[in-house]
Design an enzyme around this catalytic site. Structure first.
Site, PDB file in Angstrom:
ATOM      1  N   LYS A 106       0.823  -1.205   0.000  1.00 19.96           N
ATOM      2  CA  LYS A 106       0.000   0.000   0.000  1.00 19.96           C
ATOM      3  C   LYS A 106       0.864   1.264   0.000  1.00 19.96           C
ATOM      4  O   LYS A 106       0.541   2.233  -0.670  1.00 19.96           O
ATOM      5  CB  LYS A 106      -0.943   0.004   1.217  1.00 19.96           C
ATOM      6  CG  LYS A 106      -2.074  -0.997   1.091  1.00 19.96           C
ATOM      7  CD  LYS A 106      -3.049  -0.905   2.243  1.00 19.96           C
ATOM      8  CE  LYS A 106      -2.559  -1.574   3.506  1.00 19.96           C
ATOM      9  NZ  LYS A 106      -2.331  -3.018   3.400  1.00 19.96           N
ATOM     10  N   SER A 107       1.962   1.228   0.755  1.00 18.45           N
ATOM     11  CA  SER A 107       2.744   2.466   0.933  1.00 18.45           C
ATOM     12  C   SER A 107       3.212   3.062  -0.389  1.00 18.45           C
ATOM     13  O   SER A 107       3.243   4.278  -0.551  1.00 18.45           O
ATOM     14  CB  SER A 107       3.963   2.210   1.813  1.00 18.45           C
ATOM     15  OG  SER A 107       3.763   1.131   2.657  1.00 18.45           O
ATOM     16  N   CYS A 440     -13.369 -25.419  -0.166  1.00 18.67           N
ATOM     17  CA  CYS A 440     -12.022 -24.925  -0.430  1.00 18.67           C
ATOM     18  C   CYS A 440     -11.639 -23.926   0.667  1.00 18.67           C
ATOM     19  O   CYS A 440     -12.385 -23.017   0.979  1.00 18.67           O
ATOM     20  CB  CYS A 440     -12.010 -24.240  -1.793  1.00 18.67           C
ATOM     21  SG  CYS A 440     -10.510 -23.331  -2.133  1.00 18.67           S
TER      22      CYS A 440
END
Ligand code: ADP
Ligand code: MG
Ligand code: ZN
Length: 616
Positions: A106-107, A440
């Site tokens: 994200k940074s 799953c």
């Protein structure tokens, strides 16, 4: 003249008005809710419209520069999922909420734009340690970034103020806590000057879910951030988070006054991770043996993390593993910082094959080649599980996430978390993940994070998809009623039952014989399945936990749950899916065989069930 009759007449009219008032109040409430819902829908459709645009294109006027900065400044080869879209959107002055799992990157989405335009990027982040970490890394890349906290040097604070006021020195990013922003009038006034001279390019808000009261870590200081949009209307806001349900996302947008903004969601799927749940052996010695086997064979020469639930559990496990000649270190919050960093280094240099750690181990781990993460005890929420297991395979190469589950561990954790508002719900989600017999594992994780997921996309990277089993639906209503009888029987003797005592009495195996019921036959199933049934009844609310405090700990007793009344109704049925035989052939993967009219397990099929359960 006043008479009884007159008073009665007043009363009549007063009551009429009160009723009318109530009706209007109800209608007002109803309309307000409807309006809010319509507003949310409108905002969602605005967001949807924005999402249709191809933000990840490479024909923006800054596209060439972005690639250049990525390679030459950040020394990275390519963007990860949603990074380019986010960067293009924020450079287009679009307000954005970016939802991306921890470690997703994200940074970069605000760090890179900071080097593309000439103005200032403000980063609001709740944790000083995370800010320090980022500023240090940026400086290593020769990027001028500063942070402001109560311990920051006065000259640096002055530099930042000057940079905001007149652009000199040329600081690209300033990191600040929401507290500081809320409290420092000086800082706000500098920001205003910066805005007026058109030097404020964007504001990034990390861990933006802290704005919402629905989130798991609401921070009151984030409320203050609601003023940013009206103070700096032309400055795009970028909110970043790894945890957000749709409700939190809407709430955050309202709080920041950016409703209907672009919402970008990166997938939570980690395609290179293999997920597996193993039944934890009943004795600790067997469990240690199982882990030793893994470390000596499959993960021989490979690096990993083993998560434990408490400091004592971690230290004990380290002793036991070392007793088997393994090189492992122990990591928890009570260690001195220098000891911690020594352990960190030994692990990084492969001197330790694994760290046995409590959840304190995590923040800022940057080891890319973690090949296995083993949960010796279940984590306390799916969020925790995702984050902890997610530390495996950061290099995008294959890695395994193995979780050891047994019912009794649940009660060690529930006593610690039940006082939190959502503590038990979070824990029960983990039980659900563990005792599921056929779905799953990825699809369960995806569903938890509100993501649409097709099980066939797993590519056999979970235990259930790798070796699919038939799934058998069994009727457990009578088992549930038997359990109620045992609970009543104990209550009649002024006794409370823990899950272990309950199972002992039910299977007539150990423990106090007075707690057994002569007219109840021993269930024709394995004790493991019996445990799963108790777990299932608990998460389905036919049973519930009842907590009692002693001087040293909290004990969880089992009681009838809110849905127990239903279970006693005629014709009511509680069904549960359990694993059947292994399937052969790929085509079978998507279908599950459901046994028809399976009202009660007869002797022969229960024998089969026993066998199939023991296969795990
Ligand atoms: P988040 O804030 O989403 O948890 P970070 O921004 O801290 O994640 O990034 C996690 C790691 O991923 C960092 O070590 C970062 O250098 C790395 N990273 C980010 N983007 C990329 C990329 N495009 N390619 C390779 N590594 C990346
Ligand atoms: Mg981050
Ligand atoms: Zn799968």
């Amino acid at each position: 003249m006043a008479t009884e009759k007159l008073i009665a007449a007043y009363d009549l009219e007063i009551n009429d008005i009160k009723r009318e008032q109530q009706r209007l109040a109800d209608r007002l409430k109803e309309l307000t809710a409807l309006r809010e819902k319509a507003h949310d829908e409108l905002m969602l459709s605005k967001s949807e419209k924005l999402m249709q645009k191809d933000w990840a294109g490479d024909d923006f006027k800054w596209s060439k520069k972005i690639q250049d900065v990525l390679k030459n400044k950040f020394r990275l080869d390519q963007f990860r999922q949603k990074q380019l879209a986010c960067i293009n959107a924020i450079l287009s002055n679009q307000d954005v909420i970016l939802l991306m799992p921890t470690g997703g990157g994200k940074s970069l989405c605000y760090q890179l734009p900071a080097l593309v335009t000439n103005g200032m990027t403000i980063v609001i982040s709740p944790l000083i340690s995370l800010m320090e970490d980022q500023v240090m890394k940026l400086k290593q890349l020769n990027i001028n970034a500063e942070m402001m906290s109560s311990t920051t040097d006065k000259t640096i604070i002055k530099n930042v103020h000057d940079a905001l006021t007149n652009g000199k020195p040329d600081i690209r990013l300033v990191y600040v806590t929401p507290e500081r922003l809320a409290k420092s009038k000086r800082l706000m006034s500098c920001l205003q000057k910066c805005y007026l001279r058109k030097g404020l390019d964007r504001i990034a808000i990390d861990e933006v879910h802290c704005c919402s009261q629905w989130g798991h870590d609401f921070r009151p200081d984030y409320k203050f951030l609601g003023v940013l949009k009206s103070m700096f209307p032309n400055v795009p806001l970028l909110g970043l988070t790894a945890t957000a349900t749709s409700r939190i996302l809407i709430d955050v947008q309202k709080m920041l006054d950016i409703s209907g903004c672009l919402v970008l969601k990166a997938s939570f799927n980690r395609p290179n991770l293999y997920y597996e749940v193993r039944r934890k052996p009943s004795t600790q010695a067997e469990c240690v043996k199982a882990i030793v086997d893994l470390l000596e064979t499959k993960y021989n020469g490979k690096s990993g993390i083993i998560y434990a639930n408490s400091i004592k559990e971690a230290t004990d496990l380290v002793k036991e593993l070392r007793g088997h000649g393994l090189k492992v270190g122990c990591y928890h919050a009570d260690l001195e910082p220098d000891v911690r960093s020594k352990i960190h280094m030994r692990w990084h240099s492969q001197e330790y094959q694994a760290v046995v750690a409590t959840v304190a181990f995590g923040m800022g781990i940057d080891k890319a080649d973690v090949r296995f993460v083993i949960h010796h005890t279940i984590p306390k929420s799916m969020e925790n599980f995702y984050q902890e297991s997610g530390r495996a395979g950061r290099d995008d190469k294959a890695a395994d996430c193995i979780l050891f589950y047994k019912l009794s561990d649940v009660f060690r954790i529930s006593g610690m978390v039940f006082s939190n508002k959502t503590g038990l719900t979070n824990l029960y989600n983990v039980i659900d993940y563990c005792i599921d017999s056929q779905r799953c594992r990825r699809s369960i994780i995806a569903k938890h994070f509100d993501e649409v997921w097709e099980a066939c996309l797993c590519d056999a990277k979970c235990d259930h998809c790798r070796k699919p089993r038939e799934s058998i639906e069994i009727n457990i209503t009578n088992y549930c009623r038997d359990i109620f009888k045992l609970l009543n029987h104990a209550a009649a003797q002024d006794q409370r039952l823990t899950a272990a005592k309950l199972l002992d009495a039910w299977f007539q195996q150990k423990g106090d014989t007075k707690l057994r019921l002569k007219n109840l036959s021993i269930p024709p199933i394995s004790r493991d399945l019996g445990e799963d049934i108790v777990g299932y009844l608990l998460i389905q609310e036919y049973l519930k936990e009842d907590f009692h405090f002693t001087a040293y700990s909290t004990i969880s007793y089992i009681r009838k749950g809110p849905k127990s009344v239903l279970a006693m109704e005629d014709n009511y049925q509680i069904k549960m899916m359990i694993p059947g035989k292994r399937k052969t052939g790929q085509d079978d993967i998507k279908t599950s065989t459901k046994r028809k009219n399976d009202t009660e397990i007869n002797k022969t099929s229960s024998k089969k069930i026993k066998e199939s359960i023991d296969l795990t």
